[in-house]
Design a protein around this motif. Sequence first.
Motif, mmCIF file in Angstrom:
data_model
loop_
_atom_site.group_PDB
_atom_site.id
_atom_site.type_symbol
_atom_site.label_atom_id
_atom_site.label_comp_id
_atom_site.label_asym_id
_atom_site.label_seq_id
_atom_site.Cartn_x
_atom_site.Cartn_y
_atom_site.Cartn_z
ATOM 1 N N LYS A 256 13.384 5.393 2.690
ATOM 2 C CA LYS A 256 12.669 6.650 2.490
ATOM 3 C C LYS A 256 11.302 6.422 1.875
ATOM 4 C CE LYS A 256 16.251 8.091 -0.750
ATOM 5 N NZ LYS A 256 16.769 9.141 -1.590
ATOM 6 N N GLN A 257 10.409 7.312 2.206
ATOM 7 C CA GLN A 257 9.089 7.198 1.598
ATOM 8 C C GLN A 257 9.052 8.021 0.307
ATOM 9 O OE1 GLN A 257 7.324 10.193 2.128
ATOM 10 N NE2 GLN A 257 7.384 10.707 4.297
ATOM 11 N N ILE B 205 12.504 -10.003 -4.407
ATOM 12 C CA ILE B 205 12.567 -8.572 -4.745
ATOM 13 C C ILE B 205 13.008 -7.798 -3.505
ATOM 14 C CG2 ILE B 205 11.236 -6.553 -5.510
ATOM 15 C CD1 ILE B 205 9.290 -8.540 -6.828
ATOM 16 N N PRO B 206 14.095 -7.008 -3.617
ATOM 17 C CA PRO B 206 14.480 -6.218 -2.442
ATOM 18 C C PRO B 206 13.543 -5.027 -2.260
ATOM 19 C CG PRO B 206 15.980 -5.765 -4.267
ATOM 20 C CD PRO B 206 14.988 -6.784 -4.756
ATOM 21 N N TYR B 207 13.016 -4.839 -1.057
ATOM 22 C CA TYR B 207 12.098 -3.722 -0.775
ATOM 23 C C TYR B 207 12.717 -2.709 0.180
ATOM 24 C CZ TYR B 207 7.885 -6.117 -2.582
ATOM 25 O OH TYR B 207 6.946 -6.722 -3.351
ATOM 26 N N TYR B 208 13.170 -3.240 1.334
ATOM 27 C CA TYR B 208 13.606 -2.330 2.398
ATOM 28 C C TYR B 208 15.065 -2.608 2.762
ATOM 29 C CZ TYR B 208 8.575 -1.884 3.666
ATOM 30 O OH TYR B 208 7.232 -1.677 3.689
ATOM 31 N N PRO C 65 0.815 -1.226 0.000
ATOM 32 C CA PRO C 65 0.000 0.000 0.000
ATOM 33 C C PRO C 65 0.844 1.269 0.000
ATOM 34 C CG PRO C 65 0.032 -1.022 2.186
ATOM 35 C CD PRO C 65 0.769 -1.955 1.281
ATOM 36 N N HIS C 66 0.538 2.168 -0.930
ATOM 37 C CA HIS C 66 1.292 3.431 -1.012
ATOM 38 C C HIS C 66 0.352 4.612 -0.869
ATOM 39 C CE1 HIS C 66 4.842 1.326 -2.344
ATOM 40 N NE2 HIS C 66 4.161 0.757 -3.310
ATOM 41 N N ILE C 67 0.661 5.473 0.068
ATOM 42 C CA ILE C 67 -0.081 6.726 0.221
ATOM 43 C C ILE C 67 0.949 7.834 0.087
ATOM 44 C CG2 ILE C 67 -1.489 8.173 1.754
ATOM 45 C CD1 ILE C 67 -1.249 4.547 2.546
ATOM 46 N N PHE C 68 0.644 8.790 -0.776
ATOM 47 C CA PHE C 68 1.584 9.893 -0.947
ATOM 48 C C PHE C 68 1.327 10.905 0.156
ATOM 49 C CE2 PHE C 68 3.560 13.603 -2.573
ATOM 50 C CZ PHE C 68 4.650 13.102 -3.238
ATOM 51 N N GLY D 267 17.914 6.950 -4.676
ATOM 52 C CA GLY D 267 16.731 6.128 -4.368
ATOM 53 C C GLY D 267 17.003 5.138 -3.257
ATOM 54 N N ARG D 268 15.915 4.534 -2.795
ATOM 55 C CA ARG D 268 15.926 3.640 -1.640
ATOM 56 C C ARG D 268 16.983 2.531 -1.753
ATOM 57 N NH1 ARG D 268 10.737 0.711 1.342
ATOM 58 N NH2 ARG D 268 9.798 2.728 1.589
#
Length: 381
Positions: free
Chosen positions: A369-370, A330-333, A59-62, A361-362
């Motif tokens: 980072k968000q 998949i690397p996420y965090y 879930p992504h919320i800007f 980037g992350r």
Amino acid sequence: MLNNKDIIIFGAGPSGAAVARKKAEEGKQVLVLENKDVVAGNLFDYKNDKGIIVHKFGPHIFQTSDEDIISFVKRFANWKEFRHKVNVVIGDKEVPLPINFKSIDILFPDKAEMLKQKLKETFNSDVTYIMDLLNVEDEDLKELGKFVYDNVFENYTVKMWGISSEDIDQSVLKRVPVRLSYDDGYFSDKFQAVPTTGYTEFIKEMLNHENIKLKLNVPVDLLEIKDGKTFIDGEETDKEVIWTGAVDYLFRYSKGELPYRSLKFELETLELDSFQDRAVVNYPADPSMTRITEYKKLTQQEDEETLLGVTTIGKEYPGSYDKASKDFSIPYYPVIKKDGLNPADVYFKEAKNITNLKLLGRLAEYKYKQMAQAISDALDI
Ligand code: UDP
């Protein structure tokens, strides 16, 4: 391929797209090379066969309060503003998260007034953080802190990061405060929104500029670093190169693999108007799942008539990234521990000597980072 290009950007996620747009508007000729057959990186979303927008990678919320970033993102999408709210399941109760006065009223009906009074007197603020709550002198508040730590943070964090709340960088836990008011918003930023046509369209629109050339399905090993120089498809180049992929891969793991956390999602489409009260409900006590997202509540599609009687949910399971694994490839965090040491420093040292290379980037900066931060950093490069 590089003819007439000023900048070559690897990766078409939010960082790559934002920096591409900025440079293109400055009059530079930009080439964006993306390994996948789609743009948007881990922001990728799509409409499923019922018409519900699903965020494939969580879930992504800007959210941001930065006016420049708000104006920038508004140029590439229409946004539906909403205040993101989350619940957390504790025993047989479901209460608002961040823990706030409403949560305390539900969890401790007999002691709530006393606890709220003591919280106000002790902190004299609208917000505190779990580690601060654990360290107060007052026994009742200490007990409250221990309760929140045990029931909200510890299990969730161990599942999410593979390490205890005590060992993770504390800025991670500070993303979820304890609110000393009835404010039950998950974030406090002025602008909280989702793009009405989804993030993939938003990123596509950002990349839609006459000075940007986008190539998909580009082999991931096209960029190589040899003897402190950059090679693209075997040819040395001194053009400006921006890399947004995993930094350890860029150096072909020469100093070892970095730890990342990955996620697995189980999607289910149900014949129900509504599955849960909030877009996101967290389950700290579940042995393997962290949270459930009900997508139409997140994407603000609840009012669409065609979606009555149907809803899609995603159950989220974290795991240790392993490129050979089926579920967690998949690397996420990036995993940043409390010791303050960034395991990627060994790679940053090498990258610093390559004057035409920037990491962004992350995954490249190995930073949690968000989205708004990723875009802000890309525009500042
Ligand atoms: N967290 C927790 N329990 C929760 C929610 C969050 O322990 O119910 C901790 C956990 O360590 C998590 C961090 O707070 O990784 C940040 O949470 P956030 O919801 O911001 O995570 P994200 O959406 O970035 O995965």
